[in-house]
Enzyme design. Sequence first.
Site, PDB file in Angstrom:
ATOM      1  N   LYS A 273      -5.498  -6.218   7.318  1.00 41.28           N
ATOM      2  CA  LYS A 273      -5.298  -7.142   7.018  1.00 41.28           C
ATOM      3  C   LYS A 273      -5.449  -7.488   8.873  1.00 41.28           C
ATOM      4  O   LYS A 273      -4.949  -6.836   9.824  1.00 41.28           O
ATOM      5  CB  LYS A 273      -3.929  -7.896   6.754  1.00 41.28           C
ATOM      6  CG  LYS A 273      -4.156  -8.491   5.213  1.00 41.28           C
ATOM      7  CD  LYS A 273      -2.671  -9.573   5.500  1.00 41.28           C
ATOM      8  CE  LYS A 273      -2.527  -9.171   4.142  1.00 41.28           C
ATOM      9  NZ  LYS A 273      -3.300 -10.181   3.349  1.00 41.28           N
ATOM     10  N   ARG A 347      -1.544  -7.457  -7.188  1.00 36.49           N
ATOM     11  CA  ARG A 347      -1.749  -6.763  -8.832  1.00 36.49           C
ATOM     12  C   ARG A 347      -1.907  -5.623  -9.603  1.00 36.49           C
ATOM     13  O   ARG A 347      -2.238  -5.171 -10.775  1.00 36.49           O
ATOM     14  CB  ARG A 347      -3.466  -7.726  -8.932  1.00 36.49           C
ATOM     15  CG  ARG A 347      -4.448  -6.657  -8.344  1.00 36.49           C
ATOM     16  CD  ARG A 347      -6.042  -7.280  -8.244  1.00 36.49           C
ATOM     17  NE  ARG A 347      -6.103  -8.561  -6.977  1.00 36.49           N
ATOM     18  CZ  ARG A 347      -6.520  -9.432  -6.135  1.00 36.49           C
ATOM     19  NH1 ARG A 347      -7.734  -9.378  -7.796  1.00 36.49           N
ATOM     20  NH2 ARG A 347      -6.462 -10.372  -6.226  1.00 36.49           N
TER      21      ARG A 347
HETATM   22  N1  BES Z   1      -0.276 -11.031  -0.283  1.00 42.21           N
HETATM   23  C1  BES Z   1      -1.936 -11.324  -0.209  1.00 42.21           C
HETATM   24  C2  BES Z   1      -2.358 -13.062  -0.535  1.00 42.21           C
HETATM   25  C3  BES Z   1      -1.381 -14.058   0.376  1.00 42.21           C
HETATM   26  C4  BES Z   1      -2.314 -14.913   1.909  1.00 42.21           C
HETATM   27  C5  BES Z   1       0.071 -14.237   0.485  1.00 42.21           C
HETATM   28  C6  BES Z   1      -1.956 -15.248   2.620  1.00 42.21           C
HETATM   29  C7  BES Z   1       0.534 -15.491   1.213  1.00 42.21           C
HETATM   30  C8  BES Z   1      -0.427 -15.706   2.230  1.00 42.21           C
HETATM   31  C9  BES Z   1      -2.322 -10.523  -0.549  1.00 42.21           C
HETATM   32  O1  BES Z   1      -1.885  -9.433  -1.213  1.00 42.21           O
HETATM   33  C10 BES Z   1      -4.057 -10.015  -0.586  1.00 42.21           C
HETATM   34  O2  BES Z   1      -4.707  -9.485   0.537  1.00 42.21           O
HETATM   35  N2  BES Z   1      -4.494 -10.968  -1.806  1.00 42.21           N
HETATM   36  C11 BES Z   1      -6.543 -10.647  -1.116  1.00 42.21           C
HETATM   37  C12 BES Z   1      -7.231 -10.768  -2.103  1.00 42.21           C
HETATM   38  C13 BES Z   1      -8.370 -10.398  -2.098  1.00 42.21           C
HETATM   39  C14 BES Z   1      -8.452  -8.482  -1.202  1.00 42.21           C
HETATM   40  C15 BES Z   1      -9.203 -10.298  -3.148  1.00 42.21           C
HETATM   41  C16 BES Z   1      -6.740 -12.208  -0.199  1.00 42.21           C
HETATM   42  O3  BES Z   1      -5.960 -13.364  -0.730  1.00 42.21           O
HETATM   43  O4  BES Z   1      -7.031 -12.108   0.418  1.00 42.21           O
HETATM   44 MN    MN Z   2      -2.710  -7.937   0.354  1.00 46.29          MN
END
Ligand code: BES
Ligand code: MN
Length: 506
Positions: A273, A347
């Site tokens: 990230k 997931r």
């Molecule tokens: N934990 C994150 C989602 C999240 C984002 C929670 C902001 C709280 C605040 C999750 O694991 C994630 O990284 N999701 C990705 C999915 C994508 C890679 C398909 C996202 O939302 O960008």
């Molecule tokens: Mn994630």
Amino acid sequence: MPAAAQRPVQFAATAPAGSDLVLPLRNADHLGHAAAVLDDGSREAVRRALASADFDFERGSTLSLRGIGPWARILVMGMGQPPFEPKVLQDLGGTIAQETKGSREPVAVLLQTIPSAGPQAGLHVATGAMLGGYSFDRYKSADPKRPAGAEAPLVILGSDAATAQRYQREGAALAEGTNFARDLIREPANVLYPEVFVERTRQAFAGVRGASIEVLDVPAMERLGMGAILSVGKGSARPPRMLIVRYRGTGNNPLVGLAGKGITFDSGGISLKPGSGMWAMKGDMAGAAAVVGTVLSLAKSQAPVNVIGVAALAENMPSGSASRPGDVVRAYNGKTIEILNTDAEGRLVLADAVAYLERQFRPAAIVDIATLTGAVSTALGDEYAGLFSRHEGLAAQLSAAGTATGEELWRLPLHPNYAKDMKSDIADLQNVVEGGAPGAGFGAHFIGEFVASTPWAHLDIASVDNRSSALPTVPEGLSGFGVRLLDRFVRDFRPGASNPSLTAGN
Ligand code: BES
Ligand code: MN
Ligand code: ZN
């Protein structure tokens, strides 16, 4: 060590000397109901102050008065119009706790001034106070002028003994479950990793009648073939865990299965990230915290329910042993997954959790809860969590629990064609659809692929887990969303509500 300094709630017939007195009111006439604690002269003084301030009695408005009678101050709280449902009374309690956080005096709350709130009002006001007064102070050096554990109480006046008892049994348990979840979520990830989450949960459940805990470590998960959660955890020095907390109350109730995403820190893994705001990913175990908090609330209140919660715990880190984009793994139910993006890890851990729940325990319904996607925030902002289900009865029961508790859900779609979108070239499924929308729906669909035939729903709480402003019962920041909702849902659960459209699994 308590994580927070908070006023203890008590029930009593009379106010402690030198208290702040809280008077909830919907109009000035109801001041007459305060005759037991305020003499004629004091009531007249309050009446005049209200008139000269042009007090509007709207819900949430307050007026602070000093120098009347023996009280440190009198805090008038506008109630708006009835009905005063439990949620309104919880909000009143939370507002009182927040408004009096800075003061050192005891606080006495008179409820006779809102007679239409009913005899149980004290239960809800007390519960709201314990929810709204929460703070996480563990890492702040102690103020020498305010030694820990010396908070003056918040005293509810004039409730009957049955209401006070019901608070001890239900309200206190609900607040404890919620605040336990909040503590877990707010702990930094250097302190709280999967094994510590397990340890804290063991401590919280120690000696609670009807509750039991089981933990799967890495060798156990390897034997069971849980390749999905193992793939998420293997980049970290902190090994993953599958934590199962069970509570069986009296009566022959259908088993409800809950599964929570428990990523103690989500760096994204090799699909790293960006740095800005990444700290908030210490709260990426909010789903798992909500699950154990719910089971704790139900167990501590000895509710007549049968519930099992699974917390899928792992830390998602980049390293030489981490999963790579393109890796293929096999989940507990035998399906293979191509990991196109290691940041779609929630997931993956939930795939094993829901499949294990279904096969091992055969619950009547499965609800998973997860901070799963940023996309759900884009869709819903921070007032609603996303609800996904192909089971009408289950969706309706969850929505109703959301409305009743104020932890509201908004239903989002699960189109059957998502199945095609998530097919992999070399495995059964891929974990993301690159550049694909709808992101929250794809995440939901993916989890549903691991539940064969049990009615299932998914709650995406990434929209509501971190509040930028406080609500009366939810302090600003990481919120503990889901405990009140799921506690209500499990208590009211009815199996088998029809679903004619569900013929081919989830
Ligand atoms: N934990 C994150 C989602 C999240 C984002 C929670 C902001 C709280 C605040 C999750 O694991 C994630 O990284 N999701 C990705 C999915 C994508 C890679 C398909 C996202 O939302 O960008
Ligand atoms: Mn994630
Ligand atoms: Zn995540």
